[in-house]
Motif scaffolding. Structure first.
Motif, mmCIF file in Angstrom:
data_model
loop_
_atom_site.group_PDB
_atom_site.id
_atom_site.type_symbol
_atom_site.label_atom_id
_atom_site.label_comp_id
_atom_site.label_asym_id
_atom_site.label_seq_id
_atom_site.Cartn_x
_atom_site.Cartn_y
_atom_site.Cartn_z
ATOM 1 N N UNK A 21 0.825 -1.207 0.000
ATOM 2 C CA UNK A 21 0.000 0.000 0.000
ATOM 3 C C UNK A 21 0.861 1.259 0.000
ATOM 4 N N UNK A 22 1.900 1.261 0.844
ATOM 5 C CA UNK A 22 2.773 2.436 0.910
ATOM 6 C C UNK A 22 3.503 2.637 -0.409
ATOM 7 N N UNK A 23 4.012 1.550 -0.992
ATOM 8 C CA UNK A 23 4.729 1.660 -2.263
ATOM 9 C C UNK A 23 3.845 2.261 -3.347
ATOM 10 N N UNK A 24 2.603 1.826 -3.418
ATOM 11 C CA UNK A 24 1.694 2.336 -4.451
ATOM 12 C C UNK A 24 1.267 3.770 -4.179
ATOM 13 N N UNK A 25 1.164 4.130 -2.901
ATOM 14 C CA UNK A 25 0.644 5.456 -2.556
ATOM 15 C C UNK A 25 1.668 6.557 -2.788
#
Length: 500
Positions: A215-219
């Motif tokens: 999630x963090x990588x995509x955000x």
């Protein structure tokens, strides 16, 4: 009809007060050795482990029946419930099958020519996986695997039943960021022990830390471009970030933690840290290194990803406050998990970050999976507010302290040339050898004897690189079984001219 008979004593394999019985089942012998010491595994777990081991080793063969539970319980002088629970566990693992009125029969048999399972890669990553070469079952020396032998099962069941008193709640997805009650309990009961003050709006519940890293990588992928990490280390997050186009940069590990002497930070960098117990070495960031990293976050707007995966388990010192508790909090995404305290496949964790970033990740989480399991969140919330979680954590801290000390004693006795520091916390030993290739000889012997041990190639960027270390997990081990294995290993390594 099969007859089971006691055939007399056998040499003692384990130390401590034990009851030893032998059984014959159609010509095969079952050896059961029960330890009743204060730190021993529950009796049902000892019975299940020892029967599993003998099935895997071929001492109990396909099609043979185990002794009737009532008769085995009588001979071992344990409750029948302990034997029944052991048999149930064997059936769940598909080593045995229970026939009503006929007994419990061995159904496990090794498939000839079977290939080992390999991790699934969903997208290309520059960091390959080393393959694990062991079948299920057998002694586990895998790191960071929580023990399930001491779970307060009846209390867990009661907490789950309390959740089910209100079935209407199970129809609602709830907030995308997670169950509000659970987020509030995390803020009130868990984060303060790490020095963190947060509100529920700054907490995101996720189905495991791996998912949280995705999630963090995509955000933040439009703002950040390079992911920095320590090596050797836990590289799964690096693999996840690389799948979304991030550049990767590894840094060495020294006595002060991750070495950032060659780091030329920019505002597009993410620095992944395990400040309290860098895995697998269990090295803590020194005060000087912490200060240096905090200054980098301030001056260069570097995002710090703080993985606090097992700081609950400290033995010789109280852990330092989390980086999220410092003045650099706005530059830190903090990650925690319930899996180390409860059990590994509970798959429930949480992120603590700026509320705006939490909102963005929560919206993405909702789009991808409609949030995290509501039932699981309500159950864990019940464990927290009832005090079950805190009591279990205190107990396991003591259990793991004894397990650590037992493993240290075994390594010192049976691997006398091993070099290691006794970790002040964490759930594994990081062991090195001066002799070239010795760690590989030990690894090959362990895996060849169906001992589950981590392949150190998974902790380095190049899985083919030669390493000089082993990682020995102790959380999910039985000291008596370990001693038997280590004694055999010692005889193999140090016989004749190989003896130090």
């Amino acid at each position: 009809m099969l007859n089971f008979r006691h055939i007399g004593p056998v040499p003692l394999l384990f130390k401590g007060p034990i009851q030893v019985k032998n059984w014959t089942t159609g010509g095969c012998v079952i050896d059961i050795h029960l330890s009743r010491s204060a730190t021993a595994l529950p009796l049902y777990h000892q019975i299940e482990q020892q029967i599993s081991w003998q099935i895997i080793k071929g001492r109990l063969n396909y099609g043979e029946y185990l002794p009737p539970s009532r008769e085995l319980a009588r001979q071992l002088r344990v409750s029948r419930g302990s034997v029944v629970r052991a048999y149930e566990a064997l059936c769940v693992k598909e080593y045995c099958h229970s026939h009503m009125g006929r007994g419990t029969i061995v159904i496990y048999r090794e498939k000839p020519g079977a290939s080992p399972l390999r991790p699934v890669t969903f997208a290309p990553s520059p960091i390959p996986h080393a393959s694990d070469k062991f079948p299920p079952g057998g002694l586990s020396l895998l790191p960071s695997h929580a023990s399930t032998a001491h779970l307060p099962v009846s209390e867990f069941r009661q907490a789950f039943n309390r959740v089910l008193r209100y079935p209407d709640r199970l129809n609602y997805f709830g907030e995308s960021a997670g169950n509000l009650e659970l987020r509030q309990l995390i803020c009130d009961q868990i984060l303060p022990s790490r020095g963190i003050s947060a509100s529920p709006e700054e907490v995101l519940i996720v189905p495991g830390s791996q998912y949280g890293s995705l999630l963090l990588a995509m955000t933040v992928r439009h703002e950040k471009t390079c992911f920095h990490f320590g090596e050797p280390g836990y590289l799964e997050f690096a693999r996840n970030f690389s799948r979304f186009g991030y550049g990767l940069q590894s840094h060495g590990i020294d006595a002060d933690g991750i070495d950032i002497s060659g780091f030329r930070p920019t505002s597009q960098d993410i620095l992944y840290l395990m400040p309290e117990h860098h895995f697998p070495q269990c090295v803590s960031l020194s005060d000087a290194r912490r200060s240096e990293i905090i200054q980098l976050a301030f001056q260069k707007n570097v995002l710090l990803l703080e993985d606090d995966y097992d700081s609950e388990f400290y033995f010789d010192k109280v852990p330092r406050p989390a980086l999220r508790s410092t003045e650099a909090a706005a530059h830190v995404v903090y990650m925690g998990t319930f899996s180390k305290v409860l059990f590994n496949n509970v798959r429930l964790g949480y992120l603590v970050a700026d509320s705006h970033l939490v909102q963005q990740m929560a919206a993405l989480h909702w789009s991808l999976s409609r949030g995290t399991s509501g039932l699981l969140q309500q159950w864990v919330a019940e464990l927290l507010k009832s005090g079950i979680y805190a009591r279990h954590l205190r107990r396991m801290r003591t259990v793991y302290l004894h397990k650590r000390d037992d493993m240290v004693a075994l390594v010192r006795r049976y691997l006398p040339d091993a070099q290691f520091s006794v970790p002040p916390g964490g759930l594994q030993l990081y062991v090195r050898f001066n002799e070239p290739g010795k760690n590989r000889r030990i690894y090959d012997w362990l895996t060849g004897n169906n001992i589950q041990v981590a392949d150190t190639g998974n902790y380095t960027f190049d899985t083919d690189a030669t390493s000089d270390f082993l990682v020995l997990g102790f959380a999910n081990t039985d000291v008596n079984e370990c001693e038997t294995v280590f004694e055999r290993l010692y005889q193999t390594l140090y016989s004749g001219s190989d003896r130090p």
